[in-house]
Write an enzyme that holds these catalytic residues in place. Structure first.
Site, PDB file in Angstrom:
ATOM      1  N   TYR A  94       0.793  -1.226   0.000  1.00 21.44           N
ATOM      2  CA  TYR A  94       0.000   0.000   0.000  1.00 21.44           C
ATOM      3  C   TYR A  94       0.830   1.283   0.000  1.00 21.44           C
ATOM      4  O   TYR A  94       0.267   2.374  -0.087  1.00 21.44           O
ATOM      5  CB  TYR A  94      -0.984  -0.008   1.171  1.00 21.44           C
ATOM      6  N   GLU A 119      -6.084 -29.434   8.275  1.00 18.79           N
ATOM      7  CA  GLU A 119      -6.029 -28.718   6.997  1.00 18.79           C
ATOM      8  C   GLU A 119      -6.970 -27.520   6.954  1.00 18.79           C
ATOM      9  O   GLU A 119      -6.560 -26.400   6.659  1.00 18.79           O
ATOM     10  CB  GLU A 119      -6.367 -29.673   5.844  1.00 18.79           C
ATOM     11  N   ASP A 170      -7.935 -33.664   3.955  1.00 16.21           N
ATOM     12  CA  ASP A 170      -8.886 -34.359   3.083  1.00 16.21           C
ATOM     13  C   ASP A 170      -8.160 -35.451   2.294  1.00 16.21           C
ATOM     14  O   ASP A 170      -6.966 -35.312   1.975  1.00 16.21           O
ATOM     15  CB  ASP A 170      -9.532 -33.390   2.091  1.00 16.21           C
TER      16      ASP A 170
END
Length: 395
Positions: free
Chosen positions: A138, A223, A276
């Site tokens: 920024y 996860e 997963d």
């Protein structure tokens, strides 16, 4: 000061304690932690001197009527990366490089941006102040274009100077969370207690945290944030106390990886991953365990090769009779990701991982951890994880 004992009886942790003893024996045989090569913590004076040397080279080139250029190790080539089981993926000492030239239309802007960020880093280190990557973006968002440009340049500078990013006085906003049997003190003196019902954000200055205290028997890397929050709602940390849970909310940020590494280095307790049963989850687990190509120059500060895969294993899907209706067909992109992982050097030393990935590839199906809710809403916290931990169901 220790924590009050709670959770299951000591016999529950018998296999976990044996696993920890095995990890400690491996460390002793290897002479303790592997020697840190490559990037290391550097003093402010060293960082300033390194930047001054780079600028001096630019001035010397200009004085000779030559176009200045930065030489940076090529972080995007597997040719420059070596695999060691005790470290993970790390850059070789003499790797191929690329030049960022000031007289090339393709790289002149990048050259200028590197100079600009080097100037910012110099001021930060000199004044002993810190800024986030977002702060730097920024300062001139139109010039940089997007945050990724800033992130890549900071990594290039870190690699070029051969110092970790935190030595550059640049912090990144953490997205990770931590909960469980852990207390520590932040650099500014703030006392943090992770035993509360709500999770604690991962610190943006891992190097500064001190006085870490835990009785935890293991660390569980989760996860996804949704799974992490569900385990918190089910009071998992107290039911299977003492333990610590961490999530990077998907692909982990640098601070979450640094925290996992610090917890391993400090306590040497077993570290498990819960991801997963899909190529994306396996990739995330590999980043924690063996690192990534992009950050291979800082592997010694980030990787924890002792991590074990706790679940969800593709073989669990058949073993638990999870119905096909709760599974998800693998996409072409999933298959490409799986094929890519199977070709990586660390898979050769993980035959059980390979077998699980081949089960996934043969079935052409993947599963999210949430598929376990078919068995019961709290099956993950009440049955699946306790059984895995008690009977050593990790690979």
């Amino acid at each position: 000061m220790a924590f009050a004992p709670s959770g299951p009886e000591a016999s529950f942790f018998e296999v976990l304690d044996q696993h920890r003893a095995s990890l400690l024996a491996t460390l002793r045989r290897g002479g303790g932690e592997p020697a840190h090569e490559g990037t290391r913590l550097a003093s402010s004076s060293e960082v300033l001197a390194s930047i001054e040397n780079i600028i001096q080279d630019v001035i010397t080139s200009l004085a000779r009527n030559e176009a200045p250029a930065f030489t940076i190790d090529n972080r995007s080539s597997w040719e420059n990366i070596k695999f060691e089981d005790s470290v993970g993926l790390h850059m070789i000492s003499h790797c191929t490089t690329r030049k960022i030239k000031s007289d090339s239309p393709k790289s002149v802007k990048n050259f200028a941006l590197i100079l600009k960020i080097l100037s910012t880093i110099y001021k930060l280190v000199q004044s002993n102040t810190y800024a986030t990557k977002r702060d730097i973006y920024y300062t001139d968002s139109q010039l940089f274009g997007n945050q990724t440009v800033v992130d890549n340049i900071i990594n290039d500078i870190s690699c070029m100077l051969k110092v970790p990013r935190r030595s550059l006085h640049i912090l990144s906003t953490s997205k990770g969370l931590i909960a469980g049997n852990l207390r520590y003190i932040e650099e500014d003196g703030t006392k943090v207690n992770c035993t509360c019902a709500t999770a604690v954000p991962v610190s943006s200055n891992i190097q500064g945290i001190r006085n870490l205290i835990t009785d935890a028997k293991f660390l569980l890397i989760v996860e996804k944030d949704a799974t992490f929050q569900r385990l918190l709602d089910d009071n998992f940390c107290n039911k299977i106390s003492p333990c610590i849970m961490v999530t990077g909310k998907g692909v982990p940020d640098l601070n979450t990886r640094l925290l996992v590494k610090k917890l391993w280095d400090t306590f040497h307790i077993p570290v498990f991953s819960l991801v997963d049963a899909d190529p994306h989850g396996i990739e995330i687990m590999c980043i924690y365990k063996y690192g990534s190509m992009a950050m291979s120059f800082e592997a010694h500060n980030l990787t924890v090769p002792a991590i074990r895969w706790l679940g969800l294993l593709p073989s669990d899907i058949k073993r638990l009779n999870i119905p096909k209706s709760t599974l998800i067909p693998m996409t072409k992109r999933d298959q490409m990701k799986l094929d890519s992982i199977l070709k990586r050097p660390y898979v050769t030393c993980q035959p059980f991982w390979r077998k699980e990935m081949e089960i996934m590839g043969d079935s052409k199906m993947k599963a999210e951890i949430q598929a376990l809710t078919f068995l019961s809403s709290d099956y993950l916290s009440r049955v699946y994880l306790p059984n895995k931990l008690k009977f050593g169901g990790w690979i």
